[in-house]
Design a protein around this motif. Structure first.
Motif, PDB file in Angstrom:
ATOM      1  N   VAL A 164       0.836  -1.202   0.000  1.00 59.89           N
ATOM      2  CA  VAL A 164       0.000   0.000   0.000  1.00 59.89           C
ATOM      3  C   VAL A 164       0.874   1.257   0.000  1.00 59.89           C
ATOM      4  O   VAL A 164       0.601   2.238  -0.690  1.00 59.89           O
ATOM      5  N   SER A 165       1.964   1.191   0.756  1.00 61.00           N
ATOM      6  CA  SER A 165       2.761   2.422   0.890  1.00 61.00           C
ATOM      7  C   SER A 165       3.556   2.745  -0.375  1.00 61.00           C
ATOM      8  O   SER A 165       4.021   3.857  -0.540  1.00 61.00           O
ATOM      9  N   ILE A 166       3.702   1.770  -1.292  1.00 65.82           N
ATOM     10  CA  ILE A 166       4.426   2.040  -2.544  1.00 65.82           C
ATOM     11  C   ILE A 166       3.699   3.141  -3.344  1.00 65.82           C
ATOM     12  O   ILE A 166       4.315   4.085  -3.824  1.00 65.82           O
ATOM     13  N   THR A 167       2.385   3.005  -3.487  1.00 69.93           N
ATOM     14  CA  THR A 167       1.619   4.021  -4.220  1.00 69.93           C
ATOM     15  C   THR A 167       1.665   5.341  -3.469  1.00 69.93           C
ATOM     16  O   THR A 167       1.828   6.416  -4.059  1.00 69.93           O
ATOM     17  N   ALA A 168       1.531   5.261  -2.135  1.00 67.71           N
ATOM     18  CA  ALA A 168       1.550   6.481  -1.333  1.00 67.71           C
ATOM     19  C   ALA A 168       2.898   7.182  -1.459  1.00 67.71           C
ATOM     20  O   ALA A 168       2.977   8.411  -1.417  1.00 67.71           O
ATOM     21  N   TYR A 169       3.950   6.397  -1.664  1.00 74.00           N
ATOM     22  CA  TYR A 169       5.296   6.955  -1.766  1.00 74.00           C
ATOM     23  C   TYR A 169       5.399   7.890  -2.972  1.00 74.00           C
ATOM     24  O   TYR A 169       5.909   9.008  -2.872  1.00 74.00           O
ATOM     25  N   SER A 170       4.876   7.438  -4.116  1.00 69.07           N
ATOM     26  CA  SER A 170       4.969   8.299  -5.304  1.00 69.07           C
ATOM     27  C   SER A 170       4.086   9.535  -5.142  1.00 69.07           C
ATOM     28  O   SER A 170       4.452  10.633  -5.562  1.00 69.07           O
ATOM     29  N   LEU A 171       2.935   9.375  -4.488  1.00 69.33           N
ATOM     30  CA  LEU A 171       2.079  10.556  -4.252  1.00 69.33           C
ATOM     31  C   LEU A 171       2.781  11.562  -3.337  1.00 69.33           C
ATOM     32  O   LEU A 171       2.669  12.779  -3.516  1.00 69.33           O
ATOM     33  N   VAL A 228      -3.648   2.101   9.056  1.00 65.41           N
ATOM     34  CA  VAL A 228      -3.723   0.657   8.813  1.00 65.41           C
ATOM     35  C   VAL A 228      -5.053   0.116   9.369  1.00 65.41           C
ATOM     36  O   VAL A 228      -5.714  -0.720   8.743  1.00 65.41           O
ATOM     37  N   GLY A 229      -5.442   0.632  10.525  1.00 61.22           N
ATOM     38  CA  GLY A 229      -6.720   0.226  11.128  1.00 61.22           C
ATOM     39  C   GLY A 229      -7.882   0.561  10.207  1.00 61.22           C
ATOM     40  O   GLY A 229      -8.806  -0.245  10.030  1.00 61.22           O
ATOM     41  N   ALA A 230      -7.830   1.747   9.587  1.00 59.61           N
ATOM     42  CA  ALA A 230      -8.904   2.152   8.671  1.00 59.61           C
ATOM     43  C   ALA A 230      -8.941   1.224   7.458  1.00 59.61           C
ATOM     44  O   ALA A 230     -10.014   0.858   6.967  1.00 59.61           O
ATOM     45  N   TYR A 231      -7.746   0.851   6.981  1.00 56.22           N
ATOM     46  CA  TYR A 231      -7.669  -0.063   5.832  1.00 56.22           C
ATOM     47  C   TYR A 231      -8.306  -1.407   6.202  1.00 56.22           C
ATOM     48  O   TYR A 231      -9.111  -1.974   5.453  1.00 56.22           O
ATOM     49  N   ALA A 232      -7.935  -1.890   7.412  1.00 61.09           N
ATOM     50  CA  ALA A 232      -8.486  -3.175   7.864  1.00 61.09           C
ATOM     51  C   ALA A 232     -10.006  -3.088   8.001  1.00 61.09           C
ATOM     52  O   ALA A 232     -10.723  -4.023   7.633  1.00 61.09           O
ATOM     53  N   MET A 237      -7.648  10.698  -1.691  1.00 60.49           N
ATOM     54  CA  MET A 237      -6.425  10.118  -2.260  1.00 60.49           C
ATOM     55  C   MET A 237      -6.062   8.812  -1.547  1.00 60.49           C
ATOM     56  O   MET A 237      -5.565   7.869  -2.176  1.00 60.49           O
ATOM     57  N   VAL A 238      -6.293   8.755  -0.244  1.00 62.75           N
ATOM     58  CA  VAL A 238      -5.994   7.524   0.501  1.00 62.75           C
ATOM     59  C   VAL A 238      -6.915   6.385   0.041  1.00 62.75           C
ATOM     60  O   VAL A 238      -6.455   5.247  -0.136  1.00 62.75           O
ATOM     61  N   ILE A 239      -8.180   6.725  -0.193  1.00 63.66           N
ATOM     62  CA  ILE A 239      -9.109   5.690  -0.682  1.00 63.66           C
ATOM     63  C   ILE A 239      -8.626   5.186  -2.045  1.00 63.66           C
ATOM     64  O   ILE A 239      -8.662   3.989  -2.335  1.00 63.66           O
ATOM     65  N   PHE A 240      -8.116   6.113  -2.848  1.00 65.36           N
ATOM     66  CA  PHE A 240      -7.557   5.728  -4.145  1.00 65.36           C
ATOM     67  C   PHE A 240      -6.388   4.749  -3.950  1.00 65.36           C
ATOM     68  O   PHE A 240      -6.275   3.740  -4.638  1.00 65.36           O
ATOM     69  N   VAL A 241      -5.528   5.063  -2.965  1.00 66.46           N
ATOM     70  CA  VAL A 241      -4.371   4.198  -2.690  1.00 66.46           C
ATOM     71  C   VAL A 241      -4.841   2.812  -2.250  1.00 66.46           C
ATOM     72  O   VAL A 241      -4.315   1.787  -2.722  1.00 66.46           O
ATOM     73  N   PHE A 242      -5.847   2.761  -1.392  1.00 65.39           N
ATOM     74  CA  PHE A 242      -6.380   1.461  -0.953  1.00 65.39           C
ATOM     75  C   PHE A 242      -6.949   0.692  -2.146  1.00 65.39           C
ATOM     76  O   PHE A 242      -6.742  -0.510  -2.303  1.00 65.39           O
ATOM     77  N   TRP A 243      -7.683   1.420  -2.982  1.00 60.83           N
ATOM     78  CA  TRP A 243      -8.336   0.790  -4.132  1.00 60.83           C
ATOM     79  C   TRP A 243      -7.297   0.237  -5.113  1.00 60.83           C
ATOM     80  O   TRP A 243      -7.399  -0.875  -5.591  1.00 60.83           O
ATOM     81  N   GLN A 277      -5.834  -2.902  -4.076  1.00 64.72           N
ATOM     82  CA  GLN A 277      -6.752  -4.020  -4.274  1.00 64.72           C
ATOM     83  C   GLN A 277      -6.773  -4.438  -5.743  1.00 64.72           C
ATOM     84  O   GLN A 277      -6.751  -5.626  -6.061  1.00 64.72           O
ATOM     85  N   VAL A 278      -6.783  -3.411  -6.625  1.00 61.68           N
ATOM     86  CA  VAL A 278      -6.834  -3.683  -8.070  1.00 61.68           C
ATOM     87  C   VAL A 278      -5.612  -4.491  -8.505  1.00 61.68           C
ATOM     88  O   VAL A 278      -5.705  -5.377  -9.350  1.00 61.68           O
ATOM     89  N   SER A 279      -4.457  -4.197  -7.901  1.00 62.64           N
ATOM     90  CA  SER A 279      -3.228  -4.868  -8.331  1.00 62.64           C
ATOM     91  C   SER A 279      -3.301  -6.378  -8.110  1.00 62.64           C
ATOM     92  O   SER A 279      -2.573  -7.123  -8.754  1.00 62.64           O
ATOM     93  N   SER A 280      -4.164  -6.824  -7.203  1.00 66.21           N
ATOM     94  CA  SER A 280      -4.256  -8.284  -7.005  1.00 66.21           C
ATOM     95  C   SER A 280      -5.450  -8.910  -7.731  1.00 66.21           C
ATOM     96  O   SER A 280      -5.636 -10.117  -7.700  1.00 66.21           O
ATOM     97  N   ASP A 281      -6.276  -8.063  -8.386  1.00 64.39           N
ATOM     98  CA  ASP A 281      -7.417  -8.608  -9.143  1.00 64.39           C
ATOM     99  C   ASP A 281      -6.956  -9.094 -10.520  1.00 64.39           C
ATOM    100  O   ASP A 281      -6.120  -8.457 -11.161  1.00 64.39           O
TER     101      ASP A 281
END
Lengths: 255, 597
Positions: free
Chosen positions: B111-118, B251-255, B574-580, B583-587
């Motif tokens: 998750v933090s990889i996408t956040a890193y570029s942002l 992380v809690g929000a993601y969970a 933007m965080v919701i985008f990162v979570f999404w 998720q997409v990367s494993s679909d």
């Protein structure tokens, strides 16, 4: 008979609400501000619902009467009554809240305006971060002389300040009722006990007109005392303010 | 003759010193030696006029810099916090040999990889907007911090390298020595990330408590003095602890998000477990956070009476009430989550009867915590009170009452946690009654001491003791928490479990408590960040470089709260985008008949 949970919650909230009013307004004779009571009740309500809903059983029991009212066909009459009363009550509440009144709007007053770093007092530019009461050191070095200075400060205070700030330094002098906001109560632990002596010196010497441009407009009828008193007289008065109230000025070193 | 220190040397030494906290004096001495000669080379802080601030396309420059800075900071906190969280979780996994921890840690570093570029993109936006809208300020700061800025940029290479190897090498570096290498990489990643934060902290604290410059702003050449300014360490400590708590909450929000969208009981159990662990780490870091914040505020006050009063007694005092409300919300939601979580155990009934008492104390302490110093009174109330002073509520408006309240809230949060831990256990030691009595005595003595320190030193001694009394209060709280955990571990040594924990057996509303935790944290950081920056008022660099732009005034509280809230909403989106995207990367989609056989 066991009291249903919803009724329990309502009773607890009503009890706390009226408890605040009885304790503050009646027993302690110090009204609780309505703005604060609203904030208090918001979080008391949150707390009550947290306790009633942390498990499924409690939650089900709490919402069961509401659910039944909405879903149970046998409660049609009650449902219609509630569905009429609730919007009407909300509308009435909104009307009362929005209705124009003659009450002056509420004001967020800043008790301690922030002092500037430097100020021009008695024709000199003084650094308020470093300024110290020249007589404070005598408290230990020469207690007798210190007492004399405190008494001189008391005389200055009685001749000039007590009309507004009161002879007990409680902000309740003979003129206080005519002022809004009322003069500061030095007995309160939230006023001079929180401040350095340099702050008091600046505030007394430059008065209302000396208040900072930031957060203006200020409401202060404090005179510019540097036009009426000598520098030493202000410092001695400050000694008296702390001595009489029993507070100590804010310092950063040990005594 | 003074020997000029090569610039490269200063910068490298700075990075090393910031990384290790050693070699500080040596660096200071070298820089001071270098200082005299260098002083002649640096110009004073520029005296600006409104014409020195470019107006570009009608953009409000203050709001633009404000929002970019805030978004960058949130993401920076996120990408700094998540690796700290991941490192802790990976280490726990290695210690317990429970693969679930390792999987969770991996899920998060992804998750933090996408956040890193942002973060990098927003950092770039902040930099460009500073250069474009405030060129003289940027130029002045970069004169003083040129080496640290250069090495700041270089450190990103180190961070990127560590992050990519850490992430892409996760499955490669598994087992035995390889796992240790991987964990070490995690440590390097965090050390570099923390160094980057420390350098950036130096620039912003220099603007609040400038050092290494004279009254006109002429730089002495001593870069370490400018970095090691009065407020640097208080901010460093506060931000470091807050980042861990923030990481836990995100992380809690993601969970929680994954729990609510889970497709089956297995998935629910996994994300319930993840949410519990995240909340646990968030609470652990949340407990010392008020002390770190109090230390920072006390140091601000000690540095400048003006900034201190502006902060808590002056125009920002009402934002502090919002802050108090949000911090109370954090404690309430963290406790609520724990209470809901007790439903996972069949033995919880023995402890749930105490919840209402904990709630009463927590809410009571919370009410004291946010009682304002300056009451908002109607004219009727003013008349009834005879003035703005309230004899009961007035004393609750100052810090001794707040410190006492927050310590009590922390102790009762720890008590909630202790009950949670006990819920699924049965003690078998013969001295269990005596042990419980000692526990009760420990809590009672601790609370009595906190109340005594708060009331006696807070109201009957001078400010030196008033401020100093907060330290034994904190120590009391820590002793109670540590003592009760230690004692409980002895009481339950060799104890029986009531039954297996039912992960996933938790009401859905508990997940909203986790969301609330993350949102309250984010909003709180935005508001407090604005206050920290805003207390400089019309100064770019306090008392040295005046802000002469049309926006030099302090905005109204409502306006500031709106800007922060809009920024918080953008960040959340933007965080919701990162979570999404994670998720997409494993679909996977298998299009029938699209590819040649």
């Amino acid at each position: 008979m066991r009291i249903p949970k919803l009724l329990q919650a309502v009773l607890v909230l009503a009890g706390v609400y009226f408890g605040f009013i009885v304790v503050f307004d009646v027993i302690l004779e110090a009204v609780i501000p309505s703005s604060l009571l609203v904030m208090y009740m918001f979080f008391v309500t949150a707390g009550v619902f947290m306790v009633f809903t942390y498990d499924e059983e409690g939650t089900r029991e709490l919402v069961a009467p509401i659910k039944a009212l909405v879903e149970d066909p046998s409660k049609r009459v009650w449902r219609n009554i509630v569905f009429v009363i609730v919007p009407l009550a909300a509308g009435a509440g909104t009307y009362v809240q929005m209705q124009p009144s003659f009450e002056a709007p509420l004001e967020l007053r800043t008790i301690h305006p922030a002092p500037p770093t430097t100020a021009k007092i008695y024709g000199k530019r003084v650094n308020l971060l470093k300024l110290e009461n020249p007589f404070r050191k005598l408290e230990k070095e020469d207690p007798e002389q210190f007492r004399e200075l405190v008494e001189e400060g008391a005389a200055v205070y009685i001749q000039n300040c007590q009309y507004c700030h009161g002879d007990k330094l409680d902000g309740n002098g003979p003129y206080a009722a005519g002022l809004n906001p009322t003069p500061l109560n030095f007995q309160d632990v939230g006023t001079i006990a929180q401040l350095q002596e340099s702050y008091l010196f600046w505030r007394i010497a430059t008065g209302g007109p000396g208040l900072p441009k930031e957060a203006a407009p200020w409401i202060s009828s404090m005179p510019v005392w540097q036009n009426f008193l000598k520098e030493d007289e202000i410092w001695k008065t400050i000694l008296f303010l702390y001595d009489y109230t029993g507070h100590s000025p804010r310092t950063w070193g040990n005594e | 003759m003074n020997r000029p220190l090569p610039k490269f040397g200063i910068g490298l030494a700075l990075a090393a010193a910031a990384l290790t906290f050693t070699g500080v004096e040596q660096l200071g001495a070298l820089a001071a030696e270098h200082g005299e000669a260098a002083a002649r080379l640096y110009p004073p802080a520029p005296k600006l006029s409104a014409a020195d601030y470019p107006s570009i396309a009608g953009v409000n420059s203050r709001v633009a810099v404000w929002i970019f800075a805030q978004l960058h900071l949130w993401f920076a906190a996120f990408v700094l916090a998540v690796p700290i969280f991941v490192f802790i979780i990976e280490a726990i996994g290695m210690r317990t040999r429970d693969k679930r921890y390792d999987d969770m840690a991996y899920e998060f570093i992804k998750v933090s990889i996408t956040a890193y570029s942002l973060t990098a993109i927003l950092g770039g936006m902040l930099l460009f907007s500073l250069i474009l809208f405030y060129p003289h300020l940027f130029s002045y700061l970069s004169t003083i911090f040129r080496e640290s800025m250069f090495y700041y940029a270089l450190l990103f290479f180190a961070e990127s390298a560590a992050l990519y190897i850490y992430y892409y090498g996760w499955h490669w570096l598994q087992g035995g020595f390889r796992k240790w290498v991987h964990l070490t990489l995690g440590l390097v990643l965090n050390a570099v990330g923390t160094t980057i934060m420390l350098l950036a902290n130096a620039w912003l604290t220099f603007m609040m408590s400038p050092a290494g410059v004279d009254g006109a702003g002429v730089f002495s050449g001593d870069a370490w003095a400018a970095i090691h300014n009065f407020l640097w360490n208080p901010i460093n400590i506060h931000r470091f602890v807050a980042n861990i708590a923030y990481g836990g909450s995100i992380v809690g929000a993601y969970a929680a998000f994954k729990f609510l969208t889970a497709s089956g009981p297995r998935e629910r159990a996994h994300y319930d477990w993840m949410g519990y662990n995240a909340n646990f780490i968030a609470i652990c870091a949340l407990l010392p956070l008020p002390f770190a914040g109090y230390y920072l505020a006390a140091e601000i006050y000690a540095y400048s009476q003006q900034m201190g009063i502006t902060l808590m007694g002056g125009i920002f005092a009402w934002l502090f009430i919002i802050q108090a409300v949000l911090i109370g919300t954090l404690f309430l939601s963290a406790n609520y989550y724990l209470w809901c979580g007790m439903g996972r155990s069949d033995g919880a009934k023995r402890y749930t009867k105490y919840i209402k008492y904990i709630a009463i104390v927590l809410v009571g302490a919370f009410l004291v915590w946010f009682t304002p110093h300056t009451l908002v009174l109607t004219n009727e109330e003013l008349k009834a009170l005879g003035g703005p002073h309230h004899k009961i509520l007035g004393p609750l408006g100052i810090m001794p009452a707040k410190n006492t309240a927050v310590n009590v809230m922390i102790i009762f949060t720890a008590l909630s946690f202790m009950f949670y831990r006990r819920a699924n256990k049965v003690a078998t030691v013969p001295w269990v009654k005596a042990g419980n009595a000692i526990q009760v005595a420990l809590y009672a003595a601790g609370i009595a001491n906190i109340l005594f320190l708060g009331i006696y030193h807070g109201y009957f001694t001078n400010t030196v003791y008033k401020v100093a009394a907060s330290i034994p209060q904190v120590l009391t709280t820590l002793v109670v928490i540590a003592g009760s955990i230690a004692l409980d571990s002895f009481i339950y040594r060799g104890g029986k479990e009531v039954g297996p924990l039912h992960w996933g057996r938790i009401p859905e509303r508990a997940q909203y408590a986790l969301f609330l935790l993350a949102v309250a944290f984010t909003w709180l950081m935005g508001l407090m960040g604005y206050i920290r920056s805003g207390i400089r008022q019309h100064w770019h660099v306090l008392d040295i470089m005046r802000d002469a732009s049309p926006d030099a005034f302090t905005p109204t509280l409502g306006y500031a709260a709106n800007v922060v809230s809009v920024a918080a909403i953008i960040f959340m989106a933007m965080v919701i985008f990162v979570f999404w995207i994670a998720q997409v990367s494993s679909d996977k989609t298998l299009p029938a008949g699209y590819w040649k056989d």
